[in-house]
Design a protein around this motif. Structure first.
Motif, PDB file in Angstrom:
ATOM      1  N   THR A  26       0.840  -1.282  -0.159  1.00  0.00           N
ATOM      2  CA  THR A  26      -0.007  -0.079  -0.044  1.00  0.00           C
ATOM      3  C   THR A  26       0.809   1.435   0.126  1.00  0.00           C
ATOM      4  O   THR A  26       1.971   1.095   0.226  1.00  0.00           O
ATOM      5  CB  THR A  26      -1.085   0.083   1.037  1.00  0.00           C
ATOM      6  N   SER A  33       2.851   0.326  -6.463  1.00  0.00           N
ATOM      7  CA  SER A  33       2.262  -0.391  -7.842  1.00  0.00           C
ATOM      8  C   SER A  33       3.571  -0.973  -8.440  1.00  0.00           C
ATOM      9  O   SER A  33       3.715  -2.031  -8.997  1.00  0.00           O
ATOM     10  CB  SER A  33       1.869   0.582  -8.735  1.00  0.00           C
ATOM     11  N   VAL A  43      -2.448  -5.483  -4.211  1.00  0.00           N
ATOM     12  CA  VAL A  43      -1.796  -4.129  -4.144  1.00  0.00           C
ATOM     13  C   VAL A  43      -3.023  -3.047  -3.815  1.00  0.00           C
ATOM     14  O   VAL A  43      -4.163  -3.368  -4.667  1.00  0.00           O
ATOM     15  CB  VAL A  43      -1.160  -3.395  -5.246  1.00  0.00           C
ATOM     16  N   THR A  55      -3.758   1.124  -3.170  1.00  0.00           N
ATOM     17  CA  THR A  55      -3.379   2.587  -3.133  1.00  0.00           C
ATOM     18  C   THR A  55      -4.178   3.336  -2.975  1.00  0.00           C
ATOM     19  O   THR A  55      -5.623   3.218  -3.391  1.00  0.00           O
ATOM     20  CB  THR A  55      -2.248   2.717  -4.264  1.00  0.00           C
ATOM     21  N   GLN A  76      -3.339   7.685  -5.802  1.00  0.00           N
ATOM     22  CA  GLN A  76      -2.050   7.538  -6.645  1.00  0.00           C
ATOM     23  C   GLN A  76      -2.151   8.296  -8.047  1.00  0.00           C
ATOM     24  O   GLN A  76      -2.975   8.375  -8.619  1.00  0.00           O
ATOM     25  CB  GLN A  76      -1.773   6.106  -6.691  1.00  0.00           C
ATOM     26  N   TYR A 110       0.132  -4.455 -16.864  1.00  0.00           N
ATOM     27  CA  TYR A 110       0.070  -4.500 -15.289  1.00  0.00           C
ATOM     28  C   TYR A 110      -1.138  -5.197 -14.941  1.00  0.00           C
ATOM     29  O   TYR A 110      -0.988  -5.905 -14.014  1.00  0.00           O
ATOM     30  CB  TYR A 110       0.069  -3.068 -14.961  1.00  0.00           C
ATOM     31  N   SER A 111      -2.296  -4.975 -15.547  1.00  0.00           N
ATOM     32  CA  SER A 111      -3.512  -5.442 -15.114  1.00  0.00           C
ATOM     33  C   SER A 111      -3.544  -7.076 -15.310  1.00  0.00           C
ATOM     34  O   SER A 111      -4.117  -7.551 -14.744  1.00  0.00           O
ATOM     35  CB  SER A 111      -4.755  -4.824 -15.894  1.00  0.00           C
ATOM     36  N   THR A 138      -5.232  -5.796  -7.907  1.00  0.00           N
ATOM     37  CA  THR A 138      -4.811  -4.281  -7.647  1.00  0.00           C
ATOM     38  C   THR A 138      -6.168  -3.583  -7.580  1.00  0.00           C
ATOM     39  O   THR A 138      -6.985  -3.484  -8.479  1.00  0.00           O
ATOM     40  CB  THR A 138      -3.907  -3.877  -8.864  1.00  0.00           C
ATOM     41  N   ARG A 198      -7.136   0.903  -6.880  1.00  0.00           N
ATOM     42  CA  ARG A 198      -6.692   2.139  -6.734  1.00  0.00           C
ATOM     43  C   ARG A 198      -7.833   2.940  -6.393  1.00  0.00           C
ATOM     44  O   ARG A 198      -8.913   3.119  -6.736  1.00  0.00           O
ATOM     45  CB  ARG A 198      -6.337   2.785  -7.946  1.00  0.00           C
ATOM     46  N   HIS A 230      -4.213   5.118 -16.276  1.00  0.00           N
ATOM     47  CA  HIS A 230      -4.494   4.375 -15.275  1.00  0.00           C
ATOM     48  C   HIS A 230      -4.781   3.105 -15.516  1.00  0.00           C
ATOM     49  O   HIS A 230      -5.484   2.592 -16.467  1.00  0.00           O
ATOM     50  CB  HIS A 230      -5.726   4.896 -14.551  1.00  0.00           C
TER      51      HIS A 230
END
Length: 354
Positions: A172, A182, A199, A201, A204, A216-217, A223, A225, A250
């Motif tokens: 986090t 991230s 993850v 956050t 961000q 990333y996904s 994850t 956000r 994002h």
């Protein structure tokens, strides 16, 4: 005068982009994306707040004013302070979560205004290794990869696994700390072969382009956000749909906190956004113009107690637990003999995290 010209130029540029029209970029998530857990979010936000503490003694012993409440009983394994780059993070074990928790500090208040202004103009400037066409923000990437932070965290994770027998990892951070969190999650998945990574956050900024968001996904699917109201930082660096290769984007999934007004009453709400990463009905539906929305999430303050520089409070008695290098960077570590938190047992009470 020069700064005013820059702001006017940027405003004119955004108006031009809006006049041309928008072509949305779709990010392909893995499966249906992560499941949001409100209880977990309210716990991790307290870790994201505690990492802002400057008294290393209180933070290392988990006796700071922000170390009670939902995080009580947490045990720090490693506290890292990169004085040269004004960075701070910790690694520890939360018995109730049955997880290793890693938290990164965000930007210090004395520089946040300049940092936000810089983000308006920051271009994608480095390719993420092994990801064709994926571009990221050099500053955020280097803050994690090219400082004392990464090697200390990787070492602490292995030590925490050995000391407590825990495999789950939760990461986090708030603001810039969220960006570093991230990159840490991606690093652990790609370079360290970790599979049990989550993850989450708060506030961000964007850290890469659409290609990076897609990678990333897929690689770190669990994850979330969390964004809050009119928080200005999630709107930065700017998202410009007409520049698909160069614009920041994002990654999913966003959970947007907002207020619903019913008559004279206001009710806090959470919206789980779509899988695009840039859901126009979530934080993008409002103007990102609030610093106060950036500094408080779920009623928890996410900034240092004193508005100052990157100063720390160091107790010489703690030198037996760590060291300073020639640049003044600090590592405080615990070994197995100093641990008071027992290995999680099958019969112990645990929070069911999905």
């Amino acid at each position: 005068m020069e700064r005013r010209k820059r702001w006017l130029g940027f405003a004119a540029f955004l108006c031009l982009v809006a006049a041309i029209g928008a072509r949305e970029i779709r990010v392909r998530p893995k499966d249906d994306g992560p499941v949001f857990n409100h209880t977990l979010a309210t716990i991790l936000v307290e870790y994201a707040s505690a990492v802002y503490m400057s008294d290393l003694t209180e933070l290392f012993t988990w006796t700071c004013p922000r170390c009670e409440g939902l995080t009580k009983g947490f045990e720090v394994v490693e506290l890292i302070v990169d004085v040269q780059n004004c960075l701070q993070a910790f690694v520890g074990v939360a018995g109730d979560l049955n997880s290793i928790v890693i938290a990164f500090r965000g930007t210090q208040e004395h520089s946040i205004q300049n940092w936000i202004e810089d983000l308006f103009w920051k271009q994608l400037d480095i390719q993420y290794p092994g990801m064709p066409s994926a571009m990221v923000h050099r500053g955020f990437y280097y803050a994690y990869h090219n400082t004392t932070i990464r090697p200390a965290i990787l070492s602490a994770i292995e030590r925490a696994k050995y000391m407590y027998g825990v495999e789950n990892i939760m990461i986090t951070g708030h603001s810039m700390g969220g960006a570093m969190a991230s990159f840490c999650g991606l690093d652990l998945a790609v370079n360290c072969g970790e599979r049990n990574i989550q993850v989450l956050t708060f506030g961000q900024p964007r850290i890469g382009n659409a290609a990076f968001a897609s990678y990333y996904s897929q690689l770190v699917p669990n994850t979330i956000r969390v964004t809050n109201g009119h928080d200005l930082v999630p709107h930065l660096p700017p998202y410009i749909p007409r520049l698909p290769q160069r614009t920041y984007h994002h990654f999913p999934r966003e959970v947007w906190l907002y207020d619903v007004e019913l008559g004279s009453s206001v009710y806090p709400s959470e919206k789980i956004c779509d899988e695009s990463g840039e859901d126009p009905s979530c934080s993008r539906s409002v103007t990102g113009n609030s610093l106060s929305d950036h500094l408080t999430y779920y009623g928890v303050e996410l900034f240092a107690a004193t508005w100052g520089s990157c100063s720390i409070v160091w107790d010489p008695r703690w030198t037996e637990y760590g060291s300073k290098d020639i640049r003044g960077n600090i590592l405080l570590s615990k070994n197995n003999a100093e641990s008071s938190l027992k290995r999680p047992s099958a019969s112990g009470a645990k929070l069911d995290i999905v």
